[in-house]
Design an enzyme around this catalytic site. Structure first.
Site, PDB file in Angstrom:
ATOM      1  CD  GLU A 112      -1.364  -4.425 -19.367  1.00  0.00           C
ATOM      2  OE1 GLU A 112      -0.579  -5.052 -18.782  1.00  0.00           O
ATOM      3  OE2 GLU A 112      -2.545  -4.166 -19.058  1.00  0.00           O
ATOM      4  CB  THR A 119      -0.439   0.747 -11.255  1.00  0.00           C
ATOM      5  OG1 THR A 119      -1.569  -0.298 -11.380  1.00  0.00           O
ATOM      6  CG2 THR A 119      -0.909   1.678 -10.436  1.00  0.00           C
ATOM      7  N   GLY A 263      -6.732   8.504   4.860  1.00  0.00           N
ATOM      8  CA  GLY A 263      -5.436   7.825   4.652  1.00  0.00           C
ATOM      9  C   GLY A 263      -4.246   8.712   4.520  1.00  0.00           C
ATOM     10  CB  SER A 264      -1.984  10.059   6.736  1.00  0.00           C
ATOM     11  OG  SER A 264      -1.762   9.237   7.617  1.00  0.00           O
ATOM     12  CE1 TYR A 266       6.123   5.092   0.507  1.00  0.00           C
ATOM     13  CE2 TYR A 266       4.675   3.532   1.755  1.00  0.00           C
ATOM     14  CZ  TYR A 266       6.070   3.795   1.358  1.00  0.00           C
ATOM     15  OH  TYR A 266       6.897   3.171   1.884  1.00  0.00           O
ATOM     16  CB  ILE A 267      -1.746   7.680  -2.367  1.00  0.00           C
ATOM     17  CG1 ILE A 267      -1.069   6.582  -3.160  1.00  0.00           C
ATOM     18  CG2 ILE A 267      -2.859   8.400  -3.341  1.00  0.00           C
ATOM     19  CD1 ILE A 267      -2.064   5.570  -4.028  1.00  0.00           C
ATOM     20  CG  MET A 413       1.607  -3.985  -2.307  1.00  0.00           C
ATOM     21  SD  MET A 413      -0.196  -3.712  -1.861  1.00  0.00           S
ATOM     22  CE  MET A 413      -0.937  -3.752  -3.427  1.00  0.00           C
ATOM     23  CG  HIS A 416      11.725   0.027  -6.214  1.00  0.00           C
ATOM     24  ND1 HIS A 416      11.053   1.168  -5.831  1.00  0.00           N
ATOM     25  CD2 HIS A 416      12.109  -0.360  -4.798  1.00  0.00           C
ATOM     26  CE1 HIS A 416      10.848   1.418  -4.889  1.00  0.00           C
ATOM     27  NE2 HIS A 416      11.510   0.601  -4.000  1.00  0.00           N
ATOM     28  CG  HIS A 543      33.375  18.858   1.179  1.00  0.00           C
ATOM     29  ND1 HIS A 543      32.275  18.557   2.111  1.00  0.00           N
ATOM     30  CD2 HIS A 543      33.637  20.063   1.359  1.00  0.00           C
ATOM     31  CE1 HIS A 543      32.263  19.872   2.981  1.00  0.00           C
ATOM     32  NE2 HIS A 543      33.279  20.602   2.268  1.00  0.00           N
TER      33      HIS A 543
END
Ligand SMILES: Cc1cc2nc3c(=O)[nH]c(=O)nc-3n(C[C@H](O)[C@H](O)[C@H](O)COP(=O)(O)OP(=O)(O)OC[C@H]3O[C@@H](n4cnc5c(N)ncnc54)[C@H](O)[C@@H]3O)c2cc1C
Ligand SMILES: NC(=O)c1ccc[n+]([C@@H]2O[C@H](COP(=O)([O-])OP(=O)(O)OC[C@H]3O[C@@H](n4cnc5c(N)ncnc54)[C@H](O)[C@@H]3O)[C@@H](O)[C@H]2O)c1
Length: 580
Positions: A112, A119, A263-264, A266-267, A413, A416, A543
Site C-alpha cells: 500500500e 478511497t 456533475g449530478s 452519485y457524489i 466503480m 463491493h 409484515h
C-alpha cells in the site's frame, strides 16, 4: 499454463490438509528486511505515519491461517517465490481479495502506497456515509411538518460543523484500524510503498524520501488493485478551498452559503443532500440533458421531485463548466463559465461561494510500470482486463499470473464490486473458472430517501426487448401501499421491476424510497442466483416491513401463460410429516 495448474493443485491439496513434502523456505531478502522494519503493528503504524495502535495478540484462527498459508506457499511455489499472491493497493478490493486468498490457504502480502483502506475507507463510502447520517438526522429534526404529523414537536435544532466533520474523520480512522487488524490477524504481510512491476512475478516498492522503506518481492500471482482518484476536467483548477473535489469536501472544513456542484452523479447527489441539510444552497451543473443521467429515467424524475425541487437546489443541464476561477472565501466569488454542450458557446457565468467538482473518477495506474509486463492502459488509463479479471497485454492476450480488480479496471466503480472482483480473481488463479455477473451487482445512492438499483434501466430493457424480440414486463409499486412506510410517514417512493414475460428472467429492479439501499439485495441476490419471477413470487415477507415493497413488486409481475405454468410457478408442496 501447465505450471499454473500444478501450482493450483498444490494449493488445493494443502487446503484439503494433504501432507506435503516441504522444501526449505526460499530466501526472501527484500521482504524479510521489510518485515524487520514492520515487525510489530506499532512499528508498522509508525512507519506509515499513523497513530500507533497497541498490537493485539493474534487469535488462534489467524495463527492457523498463517501456518497453513506457509505450508501452502512453500509447496505451491516450490520455494520459487516469496508469496503466492502479492496485491498492489490495499483498498476494499485488495482487502477483499486478501481475505479470500488467505481463506484458500495462500500466503499473501499487500503493498500500500498511501493509506490502508484506500478511497472507500478514507475518502469515499465511509466518511461520506458518516456525513450523510449526521446531516440526515438534522434534516429529519428540522422537518417540523413531518414530525408534527406524528404528534412530535421539537425546539430549534442546532449543530456543530466540526462535530459532524469529526464524526466522519473518526469513523474512517476506526474502520481503517479494523481493516488493518483483520489483515494482520490473518497473517497477511502489509508492505508499505508505491509498487512498480519488474516482471509478471516481481514487484519493486519504495516510498519517495524514505530510504528505510522498500524492497523487491516475488509472487506466483499479482493483483493490481490500485483504485482511482477524482477526475477533474481541463479548465478547472483545484485550490482545495473554494474549488475542490470530494477528497476535500469530506473534511467539511466550511459550509459555503452557495455551492455549485459540477456533475449530478452519485457524489453530486449525496453531497447536495449533506449541504442542503446543513443550510447551504446548491446549483447543479450537468453536461447531459437531464440531471441524474446515469439512473433510470422514471426514478430520476421522481428523485428530482423529492430530492431537488423542494430543496434549495437549482440546476443547469446540457452545459459544461468550461472554465472555473477560484475565489477567496467571504471576499471573492468563484466564477464558473457555462458552455452549451451542443453549440459549444458560452451561455452563462455563475458566481458562487464554492464549487465541488464531481465529474467522475480516473484510474490510479500511473507509475505502476505496466510497460514492464507489456500492458498499455486504455485511453482513460484503465487496465485492460478480461471477464476473469486477467490483465490483457497490448495484443489483447492474457498476461500470465497478473490480475486487475476494482476501480483500476473501470468495470464497475463501486466498493463491493471491487471486493467481489477480488474474490473472482482468486477463484480464477486457483483454477476454478469464475466470472462475476456484474448485472447482479447492486448500486445505491445514499440520499434521503435513498435510490438503489440492480441490472438494467427501463430504457435499456426496452432496447433489449426490441432487439431480441421478447415481451417485456414492468411491475411497479408505491411506498404509499406499504404499511411500514406509512407508519414512518415515508410514503414517498416507488419500486419497479423489469422482467421477461416469456421466461420470468429478472432484468432490473429500481427502488426510490426509505432504506432502498438495504431493500435491493433480495433482487440482486435473485439475479445472481438465477432465480426467476416464478421463484421469488412465492417467497414470504414479514409484515409489516419495507421488504413487502419487493413482495408487492414480485407478486405484481404477470408472466406469459407458458412461463407461468412452468415448473417454478407452483409453490413447493408442503412436506408430509414423516410417520413415526
Ligand atoms: C466520495 C465517494 C463516496 C463513495 N461512496 C461509495 C459508496 O457508498 N458505495 C460504494 O460501493 N462505493 C462508493 N465509492 C466508490 C468506492 O470508494 C470505490 O469504488 C472503491 O474504493 C474502489 O476500491 P479499490 O480497492 O478498487 O480502490 P481504492 O479504494 O481506491 O484503493 C486503491 C489503493 O491502492 C493504492 N495504490 C495506488 N497505486 C499504488 C501503487 N502503485 N502501489 C501501492 N499502492 C497503490 C492507493 O493508495 C489506494 O489506497 C465512493 C467514492 C467516493 C469518492
Ligand atoms: N453511493 C455510491 O455508491 C457512490 C457514492 C459516491 C461515489 N461513487 C462512485 O464514485 C464514482 C464517481 O462519482 P461521481 O459522482 O463523480 O461520478 P458519476 O459518473 O456518477 O457522475 C458524474 C456526472 O458528472 C457529469 N459531468 C462530467 N463531466 C462534466 C462537465 N465537464 N460538466 C458538467 N457535468 C459533467 C456526468 O454527466 C455525470 O452525470 C462513481 O463511479 C461512483 O461509482 C459511488
Amino acid at each position: 499454463m501447465a505450471a499454473f495448474a500444478a501450482q493450483s493443485k498444490s494449493v488445493a491439496a494443502a487446503r484439503q490438509g494433504a501432507s506435503l513434502q516441504l522444501a526449505a523456505p526460499s530466501v526472501r531478502p527484500a521482504a524479510s528486511r521489510l518485515h524487520t522494519c514492520f515487525a510489530s503493528a506499532s512499528l508498522r503504524a509508525a512507519c506509515l505515519g499513523q497513530s500507533v495502535v497497541a498490537p493485539r495478540s493474534r487469535p488462534a484462527a489467524g495463527r492457523r491461517a498463517v501456518s497453513r498459508a506457509q505450508r501452502v506457499s512453500v509447496a505451491a511455489s516450490a520455494g520459487k517465490y516469496d508469496y503466492d499472491l502479492v496485491i498492489i493497493g490495499c483498498g476494499v478490493g485488495g482487502h477483499g481479495a486478501a481475505l479470500h486468498a488467505v481463506e484458500q490457504g495462500m500466503k499473501v502480502a499487500v503493498i500500500e502506497g498511501h493509506d490502508i483502506g484506500g478511497t472507500c475507507v478514507n475518502r469515499g463510502c465511509v466518511p461520506s456515509k458518516a456525513l450523510l447520517a449526521a446531516s440526515g438526522r438534522i434534516r429529519e429534526m428540522q422537518n417540523a411538518m413531518h414530525l408534527k404529523s406524528m404528534g412530535i414537536q421539537v425546539g430549534s435544532v442546532s449543530f456543530e460543523r466540526q462535530g459532524i466533520a469529526d464524526h466522519a474523520i473518526n469513523l474512517a480512522k476506526t474502520i481503517q484500524t479494523n481493516l488493518k487488524r483483520s489483515l494482520e490477524a490473518l497473517g497477511v504481510d502489509i508492505l508499505i510503498g508505491q509498487a512498480k512491476f519488474v516482471d509478471n512475478h516481481t514487484v519493486k516498492y519504495s516510498l519517495p524520501g524514505r530510504v528505510d522503506v522498500g524492497g523487491t518481492v516475488t509472487a506466483r500471482d499479482i493483483i493490481i488493485a490500485t483504485g482511482s482518484v477524482p477526475f477533474v476536467p481541463p479548465g478547472i483548477p483545484i485550490d482545495g478551498k473554494t474549488v475542490f473535489t470530494s477528497d476535500h469536501a469530506l473534511k467539511l472544513e466550511w459550509l459555503p452559503q452557495w455551492i455549485a456542484i459540477i456533475g449530478s452523479g452519485y457524489i453530486g447527489l449525496e453531497f447536495s443532500d449533506v449541504y442542503t441539510a446543513l443550510g447551504c444552497e446548491v446549483t447543479f451543473v450537468e453536461a447531459m440533458p437531464n440531471i441524474m443521467p446515469g439512473f433510470d429515467k422514471e426514478i430520476a424524475r421522481l428523485a428530482e421531485r423529492v430530492l431537488i425541487k423542494p430543496r434549495p437546489i437549482d440546476f443547469h443541464t446540457n452545459v459544461i463548466a468550461s472554465k472555473v476561477t477560484p475565489g477567496v472565501p467571504g471576499v471573492k466569488p468563484v466564477l464558473i463559465e457555462l458552455t452549451d454542450f451542443n453549440t459549444k458557446k458560452v451561455v452563462d457565468t455563475l458566481e458562487v461561494d464554492a464549487c465541488l467538482v464531481a465529474t467522475g473518477r480516473a484510474p490510479y495506474t500511473n507509475g505502476l510500470g505496466l510497460a514492464s509486463i507489456g500492458v498499455d492502459t486504455d485511453r482513460r488509463g484503465f487496465v485492460p482486463t478480461s471477464e476473469k479479471m486477467e490483465v490483457l497485454d497490448k495484443d489483447g492476450k492474457v498476461v500470465p499470473n497478473v490480475y486487475c480488480i476494482g476501480d483500476a479496471n473501470g468495470k464497475y466503480m463501486l466498493a463491493h464490486a471491487a471486493s467481489a472482483q477480488g474474490i473472482s480473481a482468486i477463484e480464477n488463479m486457483l483454477g476454478r473458472p469464475h466470472v462475476l455477473n456484474h448485472n447482479s451487482v447492486p448500486a445505491a445512492c445514499f440520499t434521503h430517501p435513498e435510490v438503489s438499483f440492480v441490472g438494467v434501466t427501463q430504457e435499456k430493457a426496452e432496447e433489449m426487448a426490441k432487439e431480441k424480440g421478447f415481451p417485456l414486463g414492468i411491475s411497479k409499486t408505491s411506498f404509499k401501499a406499504n404499511s411500514k412506510a406509512l407508519a414512518e410517514k415515508e410514503g414517498e417512493g416507488m419500486a419497479k421491476m423489469l422482467y421477461r414475460k416469456d421466461t420470468g428472467e429478472i432484468l432490473g429492479v429500481h427502488i426510490f424510497g426509505l432504506h432502498a439501499a438495504d431493500l435491493i439485495h433480495e433482487a440482486s441476490n435473485a439475479i445472481a442466483t438465477g432465480q426467476t419471477v416464478q421463484d421469488i413470487k412465492f417467497n414470504v415477507h414479514a409484515h409489516p416491513t419495507l421488504s413487502e415493497v419487493l413482495d408487492e413488486l414480485f407478486k405484481g409481475a404477470h408472466l406469459d401463460k407458458a412461463a407461468a405454468n412452468s415448473s417454478h410457478a407452483a409453490p413447493p408442496k408442503a412436506k408430509q410429516p414423516v410417520a413415526a
